[in-house]
Design an enzyme around this catalytic site. Structure first.
Site, short mmCIF file in Angstrom:
data_model
loop_
_atom_site.label_atom_id
_atom_site.label_comp_id
_atom_site.label_asym_id
_atom_site.label_seq_id
_atom_site.Cartn_x
_atom_site.Cartn_y
_atom_site.Cartn_z
N ARG A 42 31.17 -17.25 -37.44
CA ARG A 42 32.49 -16.63 -37.37
C ARG A 42 33.49 -17.44 -36.56
O ARG A 42 34.67 -17.47 -36.84
CB ARG A 42 32.37 -15.24 -36.72
CG ARG A 42 31.96 -14.20 -37.72
CD ARG A 42 31.65 -12.90 -37.06
NE ARG A 42 30.49 -13.03 -36.17
CZ ARG A 42 29.84 -12.01 -35.65
NH1 ARG A 42 30.24 -10.79 -35.88
NH2 ARG A 42 28.79 -12.19 -34.87
N PHE A 80 31.19 -12.65 -41.95
CA PHE A 80 30.05 -12.17 -42.74
C PHE A 80 30.41 -11.02 -43.67
O PHE A 80 29.73 -10.74 -44.64
CB PHE A 80 28.91 -11.70 -41.82
CG PHE A 80 28.32 -12.81 -40.97
CD1 PHE A 80 28.11 -14.07 -41.50
CD2 PHE A 80 27.96 -12.57 -39.65
CE1 PHE A 80 27.55 -15.09 -40.73
CE2 PHE A 80 27.40 -13.58 -38.87
CZ PHE A 80 27.21 -14.84 -39.41
N LYS A 144 13.56 -13.87 -36.86
CA LYS A 144 13.23 -12.63 -36.18
C LYS A 144 14.29 -12.32 -35.13
O LYS A 144 14.96 -13.26 -34.73
CB LYS A 144 11.84 -12.69 -35.55
CG LYS A 144 11.74 -13.66 -34.37
CD LYS A 144 10.52 -13.39 -33.54
CE LYS A 144 10.74 -12.35 -32.47
NZ LYS A 144 11.44 -12.81 -31.27
N HIS A 174 7.84 -17.68 -35.69
CA HIS A 174 7.58 -19.11 -35.43
C HIS A 174 6.16 -19.34 -34.88
O HIS A 174 5.64 -20.44 -34.96
CB HIS A 174 8.65 -19.74 -34.54
CG HIS A 174 8.54 -19.44 -33.07
ND1 HIS A 174 9.04 -18.31 -32.51
CD2 HIS A 174 7.99 -20.15 -32.05
CE1 HIS A 174 8.81 -18.33 -31.21
NE2 HIS A 174 8.16 -19.44 -30.89
N LYS A 178 2.64 -22.47 -35.32
CA LYS A 178 1.99 -23.19 -34.20
C LYS A 178 0.60 -23.65 -34.64
O LYS A 178 -0.12 -22.93 -35.34
CB LYS A 178 1.85 -22.28 -32.98
CG LYS A 178 3.19 -21.80 -32.46
CD LYS A 178 3.35 -22.10 -31.00
CE LYS A 178 4.63 -21.46 -30.48
NZ LYS A 178 5.37 -22.30 -29.57
N ASP A 231 10.30 -7.59 -28.78
CA ASP A 231 10.63 -9.03 -28.78
C ASP A 231 9.43 -9.88 -29.18
O ASP A 231 9.57 -10.81 -29.97
CB ASP A 231 11.13 -9.43 -27.39
CG ASP A 231 11.53 -10.90 -27.33
OD1 ASP A 231 12.07 -11.41 -28.33
OD2 ASP A 231 11.29 -11.56 -26.28
N HIS A 236 4.92 -11.81 -32.90
CA HIS A 236 3.96 -12.87 -32.57
C HIS A 236 2.56 -12.31 -32.27
O HIS A 236 1.56 -12.78 -32.81
CB HIS A 236 4.41 -13.68 -31.34
CG HIS A 236 5.83 -14.19 -31.44
ND1 HIS A 236 6.37 -14.60 -32.63
CD2 HIS A 236 6.79 -14.38 -30.51
CE1 HIS A 236 7.61 -15.00 -32.42
NE2 HIS A 236 7.89 -14.88 -31.15
N LYS A 324 2.42 -19.43 -17.85
CA LYS A 324 2.70 -19.42 -19.28
C LYS A 324 1.35 -19.57 -19.96
O LYS A 324 0.65 -20.58 -19.75
CB LYS A 324 3.61 -20.60 -19.65
CG LYS A 324 3.68 -20.93 -21.13
CD LYS A 324 4.68 -20.07 -21.86
CE LYS A 324 4.70 -20.37 -23.37
NZ LYS A 324 5.59 -19.54 -24.12
C1 BG6 Z 1 10.65 -15.68 -28.99
C2 BG6 Z 1 11.03 -14.58 -28.03
O1 BG6 Z 1 10.44 -15.18 -30.28
O2 BG6 Z 1 9.44 -16.31 -28.53
C3 BG6 Z 1 11.18 -15.12 -26.63
O3 BG6 Z 1 12.24 -13.98 -28.47
C4 BG6 Z 1 9.94 -15.85 -26.20
O4 BG6 Z 1 11.49 -14.08 -25.71
C5 BG6 Z 1 9.56 -16.91 -27.24
O5 BG6 Z 1 10.18 -16.47 -24.95
C6 BG6 Z 1 8.26 -17.59 -26.92
O6 BG6 Z 1 8.09 -18.66 -27.81
P1 BG6 Z 1 7.47 -20.05 -27.31
O7 BG6 Z 1 7.37 -20.86 -28.56
O8 BG6 Z 1 8.46 -20.61 -26.32
O9 BG6 Z 1 6.17 -19.73 -26.67
#
Ligand code: BG6
Length: 459
Positions: A42, A80, A144, A174, A178, A231, A236, A324
């Site tokens: 936009r 849009f 997503k 996504h 992986k 989220d 995932h 992580k």
């Molecule tokens: C995203 C979420 O889909 O995946 C995020 O919206 C999250 O909040 C992320 O941090 C994690 O993905 P990755 O590939 O960084 O582990």
């Protein structure tokens, strides 16, 4: 193969951080010969400023390849909700494809908020911009989150199915791109040492961990409406779980895998939930200072079928945590111990590390050298870092390549999305208390009560 990428929502983070770098790598690896890139959004903005930022997310870009992107990138401002704007976009695409001598294979990437998906889909269909002919294809990719609950996801799915064929539709998760998620089925279905044991007779429990040490990274507005469950768990985590728990598909290809994942997702029954909120969360920009949104969730669930009856599945997902780690832990049942001295205090585990340090570990027991009947744990570790000659491609590169090839295995089908939303809606329909936890910790202290209650141990 040449491709016209139409990136809707081009001013957002995803385009700069992931999509343009992925297109660069597809060119660099010769997965595509030629591209046209049309950013659409936009706001009034020059394509150069989007490209400038995107370039910073490519490590050591090759100048010749980058120039190929620069000379074939354009921007189109578009509301849009205005059909006329789509007609103008259509004319522009025709002209640019003629100018760059492209065959008109079009990949529309909807990197917008899900509330715009219906309108964009209908306008792309009405104005016939996403038409297919015998010479070229048009495919639509939906980023997503796909909706906000079951009702909204159903509405989007029904709008898509009225406008396009399911084989043109790619719903992104996504994590399915992986490397180690792709390896789950390979590990299980190509190794006789695993597949016969992958069931309630031999496995005691399964854990899926999705721990993140980061906070919101500037996404307060979005996150406060979604939270951890919507989220990352809806997509995932449940996709990983479905891949772990599915029955053996006839073949490891699109329809068969998706059929089996959908059946598992349909059978999920949640039996316990613990929610948490990190202490610094309410002070984040664009977060309601009285917000009750969860940044952490721990869930116990069961899959009500013959393979898994009685095996608890535990999920843990959160932000602002001490590490992580995205991983899957399959805990085997104890074996009758024949030793007259000390028996192993734990059982065997298969751990699949998705992110970081991709790989998997099998924890066995073996004799302590030189000591009769004494056992110690023996780790068999396969780590992708050690395969130095091959570096794993980024998930978005893998997924865009699959769209170009027309392969839907790594994308989520309408019924899978809806079953997963049902699971989340069932949790949201009950008022779970949200417990605070300090940033940098493993989560709320109530986690240890959860362990006691379910006689389990978080890994
Ligand atoms: C995203 C979420 O889909 O995946 C995020 O919206 C999250 O909040 C992320 O941090 C994690 O993905 P990755 O590939 O960084 O582990």
């Amino acid at each position: 193969m040449d491709v016209t990428f139409v990136l809707l929502g081009a001013t957002g983070d995803l385009t700069k951080r992931k999509l343009i770098p992925a297109i660069y790598h597809l060119l660099a690896n010769k997965a595509v010969d030629k591209v046209l890139l049309v950013g659409v959004a936009r706001r009034k903005i020059a394509i150069q400023s989007i490209l400038k930022e995107a370039k910073t997310f490519i490590s050591k870009p090759n100048n010749n390849i980058w120039q190929k992107i620069v000379v074939s990138s354009y921007y189109q401002q578009l509301d849009f909700y205005d059909e006329e704007h789509y007609a103008a976009l259509g004319r522009r695409l025709e002209n640019l494809e003629a100018k760059h001598e492209l065959s008109g294979n079009r990949l529309f990437y909807l990197a917008t908020l899900p509330q715009h998906f219906d309108t964009i889909t209908l306008n792309l269909s009405k104005t016939k911009i996403a038409r297919q002919t015998s010479q070229n294809w048009s495919r639509l990719v939906y980023e997503k989150p796909f909706g906000n609950d079951l009702a909204s996801a159903r509405k989007i799915n029904s709008c898509i199915s009225r406008a396009f064929r399911e084989d043109q539709v790619y719903r992104i998760d996504h994590y399915l791109g992986k490397e180690l998620v792709g390896n789950i089925a390979i590990l299980r279905f190509t190794n006789r040492v695993f597949e016969p044991l992958w069931n309630r007779h031999h496995l005691e429990s399964v854990q899926v961990t999705f721990d993140e040490d980061i906070g919101l990274a500037g996404r307060g507005n979005f996150y406060d409406k979604y939270g951890a469950l919507k989220d990352v768990v809806q997509n995932h985590v449940l996709q990983i779980l479905a891949l772990i728990a599915m029955e053996s598909p006839q073949k490891l290809t699109g329809k068969f895998i998706r059929d089996e994942k959908a059946k598992v997702l349909k059978k999920i029954k949640v039996s316990d939930v613990l929610l948490g909120q990190a202490k610094p969360y309410r002070k984040e920009p664009k977060v309601n200072p009285k917000s009750h949104t969860e940044t952490f969730s721990a869930i116990k669930l069961n899959i009500n079928n013959n393979r898994w009856r009685g095996v608890p599945f535990y999920i843990r997902a959160g932000k602002y945590l001490h590490r992580k780690e995205v991983s899957i832990h399959l805990k085997f049942k104890p074996i009758h111990c024949l030793l007259t001295t000390t028996c192993p205090s734990d059982t065997n585990y298969l751990t699949i590390r998705v992110n970081p340090n991709e790989g998997f570990t099998l924890e066995l027991f073996a004799k302590v050298p030189g000591q009769a009947n004494h056992v110690q744990s023996a780790l068999m570790d396969h780590s992708h870092d050690r395969l130095r000659q091959i570096s794993s491609p980024e998930a978005y590169q893998v997924l865009l390549h699959e769209v170009i090839l027309g392969n839907q295995s790594l994308f989520v089908r309408d019924d899978e999305i809806e079953h997963a939303w049902k699971v989340i809606d069932s949790i949201k329909s009950r008022n779970w208390k949200v417990f605070p936890y300090p940033a940098g910790s493993p989560g709320p202290k109530e986690l240890s009560l959860f362990e006691k209650k379910h006689k389990m141990r978080w890994r």
